[in-house]
Design an enzyme around this catalytic site. Structure first.
Site, mmCIF file in Angstrom:
data_model
loop_
_atom_site.group_PDB
_atom_site.id
_atom_site.type_symbol
_atom_site.label_atom_id
_atom_site.label_comp_id
_atom_site.label_asym_id
_atom_site.label_seq_id
_atom_site.Cartn_x
_atom_site.Cartn_y
_atom_site.Cartn_z
ATOM 1 N N ILE A 195 5.053 -0.975 2.689
ATOM 2 C CA ILE A 195 4.676 0.400 2.389
ATOM 3 C C ILE A 195 5.412 0.862 1.134
ATOM 4 O O ILE A 195 6.640 0.820 1.074
ATOM 5 C CB ILE A 195 5.001 1.344 3.557
ATOM 6 C CG1 ILE A 195 4.345 0.841 4.850
ATOM 7 C CG2 ILE A 195 4.561 2.762 3.224
ATOM 8 C CD1 ILE A 195 2.838 0.738 4.812
ATOM 9 N N LYS A 196 4.642 1.278 0.144
ATOM 10 C CA LYS A 196 5.239 1.751 -1.101
ATOM 11 C C LYS A 196 5.686 3.200 -0.929
ATOM 12 O O LYS A 196 4.893 4.082 -0.588
ATOM 13 C CB LYS A 196 4.242 1.636 -2.255
ATOM 14 C CG LYS A 196 3.870 0.202 -2.582
ATOM 15 C CD LYS A 196 2.819 0.113 -3.665
ATOM 16 C CE LYS A 196 3.427 0.225 -5.044
ATOM 17 N NZ LYS A 196 2.430 -0.112 -6.100
ATOM 18 N N VAL A 197 6.963 3.417 -1.181
ATOM 19 C CA VAL A 197 7.547 4.763 -1.143
ATOM 20 C C VAL A 197 8.167 5.023 -2.508
ATOM 21 O O VAL A 197 9.031 4.257 -2.947
ATOM 22 C CB VAL A 197 8.621 4.878 -0.033
ATOM 23 C CG1 VAL A 197 9.310 6.242 -0.098
ATOM 24 C CG2 VAL A 197 7.995 4.650 1.338
ATOM 25 N N VAL A 209 0.866 -1.186 0.000
ATOM 26 C CA VAL A 209 0.000 0.000 0.000
ATOM 27 C C VAL A 209 0.901 1.233 0.000
ATOM 28 O O VAL A 209 1.986 1.218 0.561
ATOM 29 C CB VAL A 209 -0.944 0.014 1.214
ATOM 30 C CG1 VAL A 209 -1.867 -1.192 1.176
ATOM 31 C CG2 VAL A 209 -0.171 0.032 2.532
#
Length: 252
Positions: A95-97, A67
């Site tokens: 966590i998509k960064v 996400v």
């Protein structure tokens, strides 16, 4: 090679989970924007509920949900990432960064989240350098955008930028071949950061899936339309129809 399903559509996610061949789900703000307007966190919670319904507890380890944060300010990105991790209650949340862009130094965010024990999917990588830097900063996944890397070598609107990169020896023209980008990244990761995995995204056709896997991607994330196209074959239809027709003739 593992297959992840790339969507935020609940019906498509349930189809992938019931089919049983997907080992993860990736989402992003653009995919969420295709769904009926609502609360971002509530929608992600519905995805988790579908995973809990369809994945037996014994098979949940390693089933990843990616996400994405929706801010470009480092402190807020960290805050959102921590909030998402805490709220979703799924063991393997990543966590998509998005990687550094337009002067934004997001690798520091990757590093901070990794220090906190939060898995990071460094997304929107187009070069070996970006993927390697993300892995060095602590990313669990580095997402190389297969189709967009290829576009970079041919898109007319980036003619000037492309030539500038080549003249500055930042890239070779072959670096716009996504298979080369994935293969070279895999070599560097194997030698230096073996715990990081390559996700090939921006997949547009079944052949992209196969080519990305053969190039060394650990994971290929694919939208439902392409996944469905992968599974059918006209000769399969012929053979199965023949089986049933032969059996019906034998019974009569």
């Amino acid at each position: 090679m593992k297959l992840f399903i790339d969507t935020a559509n609940l019906e498509d996610i349930e189809w992938g989970l019931r089919a049983g061949f997907t080992r993860g789900i990736t989402t992003n703000p653009s995919l969420l924007a295709k769904e009926p307007k609502g609360n971002y966190l509530a929608h992600l919670g519905k995805i988790v509920a579908l995973m809990e319904e369809h994945i037996p507890p014994s098979q949940r380890d390693g089933f990843s949900l990616s996400v994405e944060v929706w801010s470009d300010e480092p402190g807020e990105m960290v805050r959102q990432a921590v909030g998402l991790k805490d709220a979703l209650k799924w063991k393997d949340v990543a966590i998509k960064v998005h990687i550094d862009h337009n002067g934004r130094e997001n690798l520091a965010v990757v590093r901070e989240l990794a220090k906190r024990g939060i898995a990071v999917n460094a997304t929107a990588c187009m070069t070996v350098y970006q993927a390697m830097a993300a892995a060095a900063a602590g990313a669990k996944y580095v997402s190389l955008f297969w189709g967009r890397i290829r576009d970079g070598g041919s898109d007319d609107k980036f003619f000037v930028e492309r030539n500038q990169y080549i003249e500055a020896k930042k890239v070779r023209i072959t670096d716009f071949d996504p298979a080369i980008a994935v293969r070279e990244t895999r070599t560097f990761l194997n030698n230096n950061y073996p715990n990081a995995e390559i996700i090939a995204g921006s997949i547009r056709a079944p052949l992209d899936v196969k080519d990305a896997g053969l190039a060394g991607a650990h994971i290929v994330t694919v939208q439902p339309k392409t996944l469905r196209a992968m599974l059918g074959h006209f000769k399969t239809d012929e053979v199965v129809d023949q089986f049933f027709n032969d059996f019906k003739a034998w019974l009569s």
